[in-house]
Scaffold this active site. Structure first.
Site, PDB file in Angstrom:
ATOM      1  N   GLU A  30      52.129 112.698  35.769  1.00  0.00           N
ATOM      2  CA  GLU A  30      53.322 113.358  35.204  1.00  0.00           C
ATOM      3  C   GLU A  30      52.966 114.721  34.600  1.00  0.00           C
ATOM      4  OE1 GLU A  30      55.607 110.730  32.668  1.00  0.00           O
ATOM      5  OE2 GLU A  30      55.143 108.994  33.911  1.00  0.00           O
ATOM      6  N   GLU A  70      53.094 102.778  29.874  1.00  0.00           N
ATOM      7  CA  GLU A  70      52.883 103.076  28.451  1.00  0.00           C
ATOM      8  C   GLU A  70      52.667 101.823  27.582  1.00  0.00           C
ATOM      9  OE1 GLU A  70      56.282 105.517  27.542  1.00  0.00           O
ATOM     10  OE2 GLU A  70      55.730 107.024  29.029  1.00  0.00           O
TER      11      GLU A  70
END
Ligand code: G3I
Length: 351
Positions: A263, A149
């Site tokens: 994910e 991220e």
């Protein structure tokens, strides 16, 4: 006759044959198109026999949902504890599953002592951490989410974290290089969310992501794949679309990167309470998303963030206003098939 064929082809080929009936599983269907289906798990979840069965029957790969994050692995400086992730790896081995590494450098789940370090010590701690952790699993994990991220939500550039503020933008190249040195054969991944949809915010984030990837490529930094987290939403205000996603995937592939969906789940927080409608809309998002990603030749694996609704992170991070549990994953809370299961299987079965 069968034994003669096995003998002629060798044991490795015989072992690669799926067990009877396996083709009707997520992993069986994924494998038939050259992909792997994976799931995030925790040791606690695997205590439940029903969940264990679901994981071993439906997936070909696991990823530790939390056990390989810095606050658990090196809670105090220099005191490494691999017991929890090692248990997951033992489980994976016992059941013939692969295990991916997640995640080495993130701005969350960091121990307080790391957050308190000034720049020079932070860089040293990062080098020790990546060298020790990747070294511990050298040759055993096929891939690592090295940087997690890194892009700012507004798409203006890198996310402002302690890594950026103290080490400068080179922290990403540094982490990738350290990971490559510790395990030259592991595929190295940058994992990011918010890259899947058709809105303007996503478009900005994609541009910032591509800029980072091009800079890394131009400098020859080791990087093998990008992870699209794919935490998707069923927003109830109209069909969720992924019209622009195939072209974005092509841009990533043009940088010679593999593509992992890392994910996957579908947040149903905005949908009405009634389960049939909710399940229908969640299934529709799975269908639309998979239709956009499956044709991409550089797609290598799809990992959902859990398999059963019983284990989703969304109930604690994004609880529904009506207090009902979310239904975001491929199977329901009792590990039974639901419309999402059928939608995913249908998408994987399409030529
Ligand atoms: O380990 C402690 C336990 O000792 C304690 O009793 C318990 C009390 O709340 O907390 C436990 O830690 C929790 C941990 O999950 C293990 O279950 C943390 O509080 C909780 O914050 C942590 O949440 C995880 C989150 O990442 C932060 O690491 C979620 O389960 C996990 O699903 C989530 O996963 C992230 C990916 O790594 C990156 N992308 C986004 C994704 C969703 O947030």
């Amino acid at each position: 006759m069968f034994l003669a064929v096995v003998g002629a082809l060798g044991w490795s080929v015989a072992r690669a044959l799926p067990p009877p009936g396996a083709s009707k599983t997520l992993q069986g269907l994924a494998a038939a198109r050259g992909l792997r289906w994976g799931t995030a798990v925790t040791n606690a979840q695997l205590q439940n026999p029903d969940l264990r069965r679901l994981v071993t029957s439906q997936s070909g790969l696991i990823v530790p949902e939390s056990e390989l994050k810095w606050d658990g692995v090196e809670a105090a400086p220099g005191r490494f504890d691999f017991s929890a992730p090692d248990r997951l790896l033992a489980f994976a081995r016992e059941h013939g599953l692969a295990m991916r590494g997640h995640t080495l450098l993130w701005h969350e789940q960091l121990p307080a002592w790391v957050r308190a370090l000034p720049a020079a010590e932070l860089d040293k701690a990062l080098a020790t951490y990546i060298g020790t952790v990747v070294g511990h699993y050298r040759g055993q994990l096929p891939s690592w989410d090295v940087v997690n991220e890194p892009i700012a939500d507004d798409g203006t550039g890198l996310r402002r974290t302690l890594w950026l503020e103290r080490l400068g933008p080179d922290y990403i190249a540094r982490a990738l290089t350290l990971a490559h040195q510790a395990d030259p054969k592991a595929a190295l991944v940058i994992n990011e969310y918010g890259l899947e949809g058709d809105d303007a915010k996503t478009a900005r984030k994609r541009q910032a992501f591509l800029k980072l990837l091009r800079q890394l490529r131009d400098r020859g930094v080791p990087l093998d794949a990008v992870g699209l987290q794919a935490h998707l939403y069923a927003n109830g205000s109209g069909p969720t679309t992924f019209r622009t996603l195939p072209a974005f995937l092509r841009e990533l592939a043009a940088l010679n990167l593999d593509i992992y969906v890392t994910e996957l789940d579908v947040n149903d927080r905005e949908l009405p309470a009634a389960i049939p409608e909710r399940d229908r809309d969640v299934a529709a998002v799975y269908s639309a998303f998979l239709a956009a990603v499956l044709p991409e030749p550089r797609l290598r694996l799809i990992t959902s963030w859990g398999l059963s609704d019983r284990t989703t992170w969304l109930n604690s991070f994004f609880p529904r206003a009506d207090g009902l549990p979310q239904r975001p994953l491929p199977f329901d809370e009792n590990s039974q098939a639901k419309p999402a299961t059928a939608a995913i299987m249908a998408a994987l079965s399409k030529p």
